[in-house]
Design a protein around this motif. Structure first.
Motif, PDB file in Angstrom:
ATOM      1  N   THR A  10     -31.674  43.232  69.233  1.00  0.00           N
ATOM      2  CA  THR A  10     -31.297  42.933  70.604  1.00  0.00           C
ATOM      3  C   THR A  10     -31.327  41.430  70.824  1.00  0.00           C
ATOM      4  O   THR A  10     -32.383  40.808  70.791  1.00  0.00           O
ATOM      5  N   GLU A 278     -35.449  56.066  73.749  1.00  0.00           N
ATOM      6  CA  GLU A 278     -36.435  55.144  73.184  1.00  0.00           C
ATOM      7  C   GLU A 278     -37.303  55.828  72.137  1.00  0.00           C
ATOM      8  O   GLU A 278     -37.813  55.182  71.226  1.00  0.00           O
ATOM      9  N   HIS A 301     -36.137  52.821  70.351  1.00  0.00           N
ATOM     10  CA  HIS A 301     -36.304  51.466  70.871  1.00  0.00           C
ATOM     11  C   HIS A 301     -37.785  51.126  70.776  1.00  0.00           C
ATOM     12  O   HIS A 301     -38.634  52.016  70.856  1.00  0.00           O
ATOM     13  N   TRP A 303     -40.344  48.175  72.584  1.00  0.00           N
ATOM     14  CA  TRP A 303     -40.560  47.027  73.448  1.00  0.00           C
ATOM     15  C   TRP A 303     -42.067  46.863  73.717  1.00  0.00           C
ATOM     16  O   TRP A 303     -42.615  47.452  74.638  1.00  0.00           O
ATOM     17  N   ASN A 306     -43.151  45.596  77.393  1.00  0.00           N
ATOM     18  CA  ASN A 306     -42.893  46.621  78.418  1.00  0.00           C
ATOM     19  C   ASN A 306     -43.857  47.791  78.302  1.00  0.00           C
ATOM     20  O   ASN A 306     -44.194  48.420  79.309  1.00  0.00           O
ATOM     21  N   GLU A 349     -32.982  49.062  69.750  1.00  0.00           N
ATOM     22  CA  GLU A 349     -33.491  47.929  70.524  1.00  0.00           C
ATOM     23  C   GLU A 349     -34.899  47.585  70.091  1.00  0.00           C
ATOM     24  O   GLU A 349     -35.716  48.461  69.825  1.00  0.00           O
ATOM     25  N   TYR A 350     -35.159  46.298  70.038  1.00  0.00           N
ATOM     26  CA  TYR A 350     -36.527  45.777  70.001  1.00  0.00           C
ATOM     27  C   TYR A 350     -36.448  44.329  70.448  1.00  0.00           C
ATOM     28  O   TYR A 350     -35.378  43.706  70.388  1.00  0.00           O
ATOM     29  N   GLY A 351     -37.543  43.812  70.927  1.00  0.00           N
ATOM     30  CA  GLY A 351     -37.496  42.433  71.382  1.00  0.00           C
ATOM     31  C   GLY A 351     -38.854  41.914  71.807  1.00  0.00           C
ATOM     32  O   GLY A 351     -39.800  42.678  72.029  1.00  0.00           O
TER      33      GLY A 351
END
Length: 392
Positions: A10, A278, A301, A303, A306, A349-351
């Protein structure tokens, strides 16, 4: 034995000329170029296919021919930059919704669908143009058909339309006003889950949603002359970005996923279909969200900020190393669960923000001059975990 766990990085990128594809050539070779899943592996052109990618949510708006949100030169520059780093997949949105209550904060504008069944064709043609550019950069797109979150309107807007009520926005950072705004997070979840969990509005929301799915999948690209369902530059359809669980109701969420994926399959049997989940709620929910025979690609995902697994105010390596430990456990888990279902899985997604320890709000963590000590350490660990658990 390895599960085909792939990753899509991401990145924060923003969104000229048209690109023509010979539609007759594509139609004459109906399966050429499509990505397929066989067991836990992905294939394209008869060879194993590997994904490295980026979210590019703003694609259709930046791809518009004119208007304040259009910037085709920026799209081409971004795709060129991404391609130079080895990115071969972008994850984009083919949905954004307007409100009957006028302008709403932190949304994509102009909306693709201002009201049920009504479309802004300039935005749709922006999506056409964007998809037509992908072959120039040897890229494919994962196309999300809806969003759980409100930055695009999302499925909460379907509930708002069906009930003529205002969305109870959760507490979030308002980038324009630079303040936290909104109400209880659980109230937002309960409201939004009505999209696929409330029998009083289910038929209405799902009729609108299926109409939208049909409109997208059967659309003919004005730049290429190819229907989206016949376009091999689309890697997969995604039901929704980050659908959330329905507490204690596995059956209803499975019903929605299975029925929706089956509907997509009835319109287009060649593209892969994924959930957009996710996969943060454990094995049973992972199986619930991916066991449908019409779901061909599992989704995950990660995060850490989060999910409360990283302390953005702590500059020590202990903070990021804890997030890395949790990430490794997570990646190992979704890899094993995908193997149980005999399906490939993508870490879509990852970030992690830049190093702005002590900044509890605002845009400081996105400042280009801010260091990336923790983020680089985390990203390297993610890549290692994917390679360790992915295809051999």
């Amino acid at each position: 034995m390895f599960t085909a766990l792939y990753f899509i990085l991401t990145l924060s990128f923003g969104v000229g000329a048209s690109s023509q594809t010979v539609s007759q050539h594509i139609m004459a070779q109906p399966n050429v170029g499509f990505v397929s899943a066989h067991g836990t592996r992905l294939f394209r052109h008869g060879h194993p296919h590997y994904i490295s990618g980026a979210n590019y949510w703003q694609a259709m708006n930046l791809g518009m021919s004119s208007g304040p949100s259009s910037s085709r030169a920026r799209v081409l520059d971004d795709l060129s930059t991404l391609s130079s780093y080895g990115v071969n997949t972008v994850r984009i949105l083919a949905a954004s919704e307007g409100s009957q209550y006028g302008w709403q904060a932190d949304r994509i504008y102009p909306a693709l669908m201002p009201s049920p069944g009504t479309y802004n064709m300039d935005v749709f043609e922006g999506l056409d143009w964007f998809l037509a550019q992908l072959p120039r950069f040897n890229m494919t797109a994962v196309v999300s058909l809806s969003n759980y979150w409100t930055w695009s309107g999302g499925v909460a807007q379907y509930v708002s339309w069906a009930t003529d009520t205002r969305i109870p926005y959760p507490v979030q950072w308002d980038h324009l006003r630079q303040v936290f705004a909104g109400g209880e997070y659980q109230a937002y979840l309960d409201y939004t889950n009505r999209f696929y969990a409330d029998p009083l509005v289910y038929n209405t929301t799902q009729t609108w949603f299926r109409d939208h799915i049909r409109r997208v999948i059967t659309r003919t690209n004005v730049y290429t002359g190819v229907e989206y369902r016949n376009d091999p530059n689309i890697l997969a359809w995604e039901l929704m970005n980050e659908p959330q669980i329905i507490p204690d109701d596995y059956d209803q969420l499975f019903r929605w996923i299975n029925e929706t994926a089956s509907f997509i399959h009835s319109l287009d049997a060649r593209h892969l279909v994924t959930t957009g989940a996710e996969s943060k709620n454990g094995q049973q929910w992972f199986h619930t969200m991916h066991r449908s025979p019409y779901i061909s690609l599992a989704s995950a995902h990660f995060w850490p900020l989060n999910w409360g697994l990283y302390n953005s105010t702590d500059p020590s390596l202990g903070s990021v190393d804890f997030a890395i430990q949790e990430m490794r456990t997570f990646v190992s888990g979704v890899s094993e669960w995908s193997q149980e279902l005999d399906k490939p899985c993508v870490l879509f997604e990852y970030g992690l923000m830049r190093d702005q320890w002590g900044s509890s709000a605002g845009l400081g963590a996105y400042t280009p001059s801010a260091p990336v000590t923790h983020r680089n350490r985390f990203y390297a660990a993610v890549a290692d975990a994917v390679l360790e658990n992915g295809p051999c």
